[in-house]
Design an enzyme around this catalytic site. Structure first.
Site, PDB file in Angstrom:
ATOM      1  N   TYR A  32       4.170  -4.632  -7.374  1.00 21.53           N
ATOM      2  CA  TYR A  32       3.047  -5.307  -6.731  1.00 21.53           C
ATOM      3  C   TYR A  32       1.932  -4.279  -6.527  1.00 21.53           C
ATOM      4  O   TYR A  32       1.451  -4.043  -5.420  1.00 21.53           O
ATOM      5  CB  TYR A  32       3.460  -5.979  -5.411  1.00 21.53           C
ATOM      6  CG  TYR A  32       2.680  -7.260  -5.197  1.00 21.53           C
ATOM      7  CD1 TYR A  32       2.955  -8.387  -5.965  1.00 21.53           C
ATOM      8  CD2 TYR A  32       1.647  -7.327  -4.290  1.00 21.53           C
ATOM      9  CE1 TYR A  32       2.223  -9.555  -5.812  1.00 21.53           C
ATOM     10  CE2 TYR A  32       0.902  -8.492  -4.132  1.00 21.53           C
ATOM     11  CZ  TYR A  32       1.197  -9.594  -4.903  1.00 21.53           C
ATOM     12  OH  TYR A  32       0.460 -10.737  -4.762  1.00 21.53           O
ATOM     13  N   LEU A  33       1.545  -3.696  -7.646  1.00 25.99           N
ATOM     14  CA  LEU A  33       0.735  -2.478  -7.629  1.00 25.99           C
ATOM     15  C   LEU A  33      -0.704  -2.724  -7.175  1.00 25.99           C
ATOM     16  O   LEU A  33      -1.297  -3.749  -7.481  1.00 25.99           O
ATOM     17  CB  LEU A  33       0.731  -1.854  -9.028  1.00 25.99           C
ATOM     18  CG  LEU A  33       2.128  -1.546  -9.596  1.00 25.99           C
ATOM     19  CD1 LEU A  33       2.002  -0.969 -11.008  1.00 25.99           C
ATOM     20  CD2 LEU A  33       2.910  -0.605  -8.702  1.00 25.99           C
ATOM     21  N   HIS A  37      -1.202   2.795  -5.676  1.00 26.98           N
ATOM     22  CA  HIS A  37      -0.272   3.149  -6.762  1.00 26.98           C
ATOM     23  C   HIS A  37      -1.057   3.670  -7.975  1.00 26.98           C
ATOM     24  O   HIS A  37      -0.652   4.632  -8.628  1.00 26.98           O
ATOM     25  CB  HIS A  37       0.512   1.924  -7.209  1.00 26.98           C
ATOM     26  CG  HIS A  37       1.361   1.286  -6.154  1.00 26.98           C
ATOM     27  ND1 HIS A  37       1.062   0.063  -5.614  1.00 26.98           N
ATOM     28  CD2 HIS A  37       2.496   1.692  -5.546  1.00 26.98           C
ATOM     29  CE1 HIS A  37       1.989  -0.273  -4.720  1.00 26.98           C
ATOM     30  NE2 HIS A  37       2.869   0.707  -4.655  1.00 26.98           N
ATOM     31  N   LYS A 149       0.628   8.185   2.063  1.00 21.02           N
ATOM     32  CA  LYS A 149       0.810   6.957   2.856  1.00 21.02           C
ATOM     33  C   LYS A 149       2.207   6.944   3.490  1.00 21.02           C
ATOM     34  O   LYS A 149       2.377   6.558   4.627  1.00 21.02           O
ATOM     35  CB  LYS A 149       0.605   5.756   1.938  1.00 21.02           C
ATOM     36  CG  LYS A 149       1.106   4.433   2.453  1.00 21.02           C
ATOM     37  CD  LYS A 149       0.085   3.792   3.323  1.00 21.02           C
ATOM     38  CE  LYS A 149       0.505   2.492   3.982  1.00 21.02           C
ATOM     39  NZ  LYS A 149       1.686   1.837   3.524  1.00 21.02           N
ATOM     40  N   ASP A 150       3.211   7.347   2.684  1.00 21.45           N
ATOM     41  CA  ASP A 150       4.587   7.434   3.185  1.00 21.45           C
ATOM     42  C   ASP A 150       4.903   8.913   3.413  1.00 21.45           C
ATOM     43  O   ASP A 150       5.654   9.532   2.657  1.00 21.45           O
ATOM     44  CB  ASP A 150       5.544   6.807   2.169  1.00 21.45           C
ATOM     45  CG  ASP A 150       5.218   5.341   1.931  1.00 21.45           C
ATOM     46  OD1 ASP A 150       5.691   4.496   2.692  1.00 21.45           O
ATOM     47  OD2 ASP A 150       4.432   5.038   0.996  1.00 21.45           O
ATOM     48  N   GLN A 153       8.493  10.150   3.855  1.00 21.17           N
ATOM     49  CA  GLN A 153       9.174  10.074   2.557  1.00 21.17           C
ATOM     50  C   GLN A 153       8.810  11.288   1.689  1.00 21.17           C
ATOM     51  O   GLN A 153       9.678  11.915   1.073  1.00 21.17           O
ATOM     52  CB  GLN A 153       8.760   8.776   1.876  1.00 21.17           C
ATOM     53  CG  GLN A 153       9.161   8.636   0.432  1.00 21.17           C
ATOM     54  CD  GLN A 153       8.810   7.263  -0.107  1.00 21.17           C
ATOM     55  OE1 GLN A 153       9.387   6.271   0.289  1.00 21.17           O
ATOM     56  NE2 GLN A 153       7.870   7.194  -1.029  1.00 21.17           N
ATOM     57  N   SER A 185      -1.508  -1.489   0.967  1.00 20.06           N
ATOM     58  CA  SER A 185      -0.052  -1.630   0.971  1.00 20.06           C
ATOM     59  C   SER A 185       0.307  -2.972   0.363  1.00 20.06           C
ATOM     60  O   SER A 185      -0.405  -3.967   0.576  1.00 20.06           O
ATOM     61  CB  SER A 185       0.463  -1.572   2.417  1.00 20.06           C
ATOM     62  OG  SER A 185       1.787  -2.066   2.481  1.00 20.06           O
ATOM     63  N   SER A 186       1.416  -3.006  -0.381  1.00 19.93           N
ATOM     64  CA  SER A 186       1.880  -4.290  -0.937  1.00 19.93           C
ATOM     65  C   SER A 186       2.166  -5.249   0.203  1.00 19.93           C
ATOM     66  O   SER A 186       2.056  -6.464   0.057  1.00 19.93           O
ATOM     67  CB  SER A 186       3.148  -4.074  -1.767  1.00 19.93           C
ATOM     68  OG  SER A 186       2.934  -3.048  -2.708  1.00 19.93           O
TER      69      SER A 186
HETATM   70  P1  AMP Z   1       5.869   1.612  -2.785  1.00 17.86           P
HETATM   71  O1  AMP Z   1       5.658   0.726  -3.951  1.00 17.86           O
HETATM   72  O2  AMP Z   1       5.350   1.065  -1.499  1.00 17.86           O
HETATM   73  O3  AMP Z   1       7.278   2.115  -2.690  1.00 17.86           O
HETATM   74  O4  AMP Z   1       4.976   2.916  -3.043  1.00 17.86           O
HETATM   75  C1  AMP Z   1       5.136   3.676  -4.201  1.00 17.86           C
HETATM   76  C2  AMP Z   1       4.330   4.950  -4.080  1.00 17.86           C
HETATM   77  O5  AMP Z   1       2.950   4.629  -3.901  1.00 17.86           O
HETATM   78  C3  AMP Z   1       4.742   5.798  -2.860  1.00 17.86           C
HETATM   79  O6  AMP Z   1       4.726   7.173  -3.226  1.00 17.86           O
HETATM   80  C4  AMP Z   1       3.666   5.482  -1.860  1.00 17.86           C
HETATM   81  O7  AMP Z   1       3.438   6.516  -0.925  1.00 17.86           O
HETATM   82  C5  AMP Z   1       2.453   5.302  -2.774  1.00 17.86           C
HETATM   83  N1  AMP Z   1       1.435   4.508  -2.084  1.00 17.86           N
HETATM   84  C6  AMP Z   1       1.584   3.269  -1.538  1.00 17.86           C
HETATM   85  N2  AMP Z   1       0.439   2.889  -0.929  1.00 17.86           N
HETATM   86  C7  AMP Z   1      -0.445   3.897  -1.093  1.00 17.86           C
HETATM   87  C8  AMP Z   1      -1.793   4.112  -0.691  1.00 17.86           C
HETATM   88  N3  AMP Z   1      -2.471   3.215   0.016  1.00 17.86           N
HETATM   89  N4  AMP Z   1      -2.392   5.288  -1.027  1.00 17.86           N
HETATM   90  C9  AMP Z   1      -1.711   6.223  -1.738  1.00 17.86           C
HETATM   91  N5  AMP Z   1      -0.433   6.087  -2.153  1.00 17.86           N
HETATM   92  C10 AMP Z   1       0.193   4.943  -1.836  1.00 17.86           C
END
Ligand code: AMP
Length: 281
Positions: A32-33, A37, A149-150, A153, A185-186
């Site tokens: 859900y990019l 992402h 963002k995380d 993590q 955020s997704s």
């Molecule tokens: P996720 O799909 O939520 O697991 O995120 C996958 C990667 O994208 C992780 O390394 C997140 O930290 C990064 N990410 C998610 N949202 C953002 C954002 N708003 N800005 C930068 N990186 C992000």
């Protein structure tokens, strides 16, 4: 955009790239990019000859009452997003490909996962580290890209890569925000129009905390209080945590000094959102 579903196919494709002497970047995602992402994919595409994006809603990082089933999924949209950002391959396995029957081995971390999200989501980081470790072993990239963002993590992955000798460079990318400040955020798709407006309280409260630090405040309790008080002005917001820790170890500190992570998790209605900033003093 090529999408593969099996570990064997990824290994064959990456193996062929390796034979050509090409470098490989990996961007692990749950799909859900959005532009957050895509910023990771763009960073990888600028530093590596080929970029693999994994799209996998990892069941073992979700607790029993969390949103595994509801988590948004749209592979067709993701294909376009990866293509637009310069990625080369999507790895989109089914859970049974990643976790065949009788799966009993995990990457478990301590210290960096004790507080913040680790304290309120007990199995979360074990699931994250295990899937990321598996992706590292499947793709064997030169570099892997993670968002600030995380932040917990990111600190945790850096630690296990060091502790367990993965020969992979971890590249951190800044938080991408909507124009009004909400971190992309997704999970933002869960928010109603009213909640979407209320969610601005996260970035606004963090800004107030940052301003206090810029104005010379070094007492962690006082900065946390500024952020809490601001969050409490929004009736739809329920604070999960406001924490200020050293970014490397994710441990409590009393004074703001060195690289410090200021992180919050807040429920807006039923949706749990996280946001943070890092200062270096
Ligand atoms: P996720 O799909 O939520 O697991 O995120 C996958 C990667 O994208 C992780 O390394 C997140 O930290 C990064 N990410 C998610 N949202 C953002 C954002 N708003 N800005 C930068 N990186 C992000």
């Amino acid at each position: 955009m090529k999408v593969v579903k099996t570990i064997k196919e990824v290994r064959e494709i990456v193996g062929a790239w390796r034979k050509e002497g090409l470098t490989v970047g990996l961007v692990p995602t749950m799909g859900y990019l959005h532009e957050g992402h895509q910023s990771l994919i763009k960073a990888s595409a600028s530093q590596n000859a080929r970029t693999v994006v994994s799209v996998f809603v990892n069941p073992i990082q979700f607790g029993l009452n969390e949103d595994l089933e509801a988590y948004p999924r749209d592979l067709e949209r993701d294909k376009q997003a990866v293509e637009d950002a310069g990625g080369d391959l999507i790895f989109n396995p089914e859970p049974c490909e990643m976790y065949p029957g009788h799966f009993t081995s995990f990457i478990d971390t301590t210290e960096t996962t004790e507080l913040l999200c680790g304290a309120v989501r007990p199995i979360h980081f074990r699931g994250v580290c295990t899937v990321v470790g598996k992706l590292f072993n499947i793709v064997v990239p030169d570099r892997a890209y993670f968002g600030q963002k995380d932040a917990q993590q990111l600190a945790t992955i850096r630690r296990f890569v060091r502790d367990l000798n993965f020969n992979i460079e971890i590249v951190a990318c800044p938080i991408v925000r909507e124009e009004d400040g909400l971190a992309k955020s997704s999970r933002n798709t869960y928010l109603s129009a009213t909640e979407r407006q209320a969610a601005l309280i996260l970035s606004r409260s963090l800004k107030k905390g940052k301003l206090a630090i810029e104005n010379g405040e070094r007492d962690v309790a006082k900065v946390a209080a500024v952020i809490r008080e601001n969050l409490q002005t929004e009736p739809l917001a329920r604070i999960d945590y406001v924490e200020i820790v050293d970014f490397e170890n994710i441990q409590h500190i009393e004074t703001i000094h060195g690289e410090v992570l200021v992180a919050i998790a807040v429920y807006i209605g039923k949706t749990r959102l996280i946001d943070n900033f890092i200062v270096n003093i």
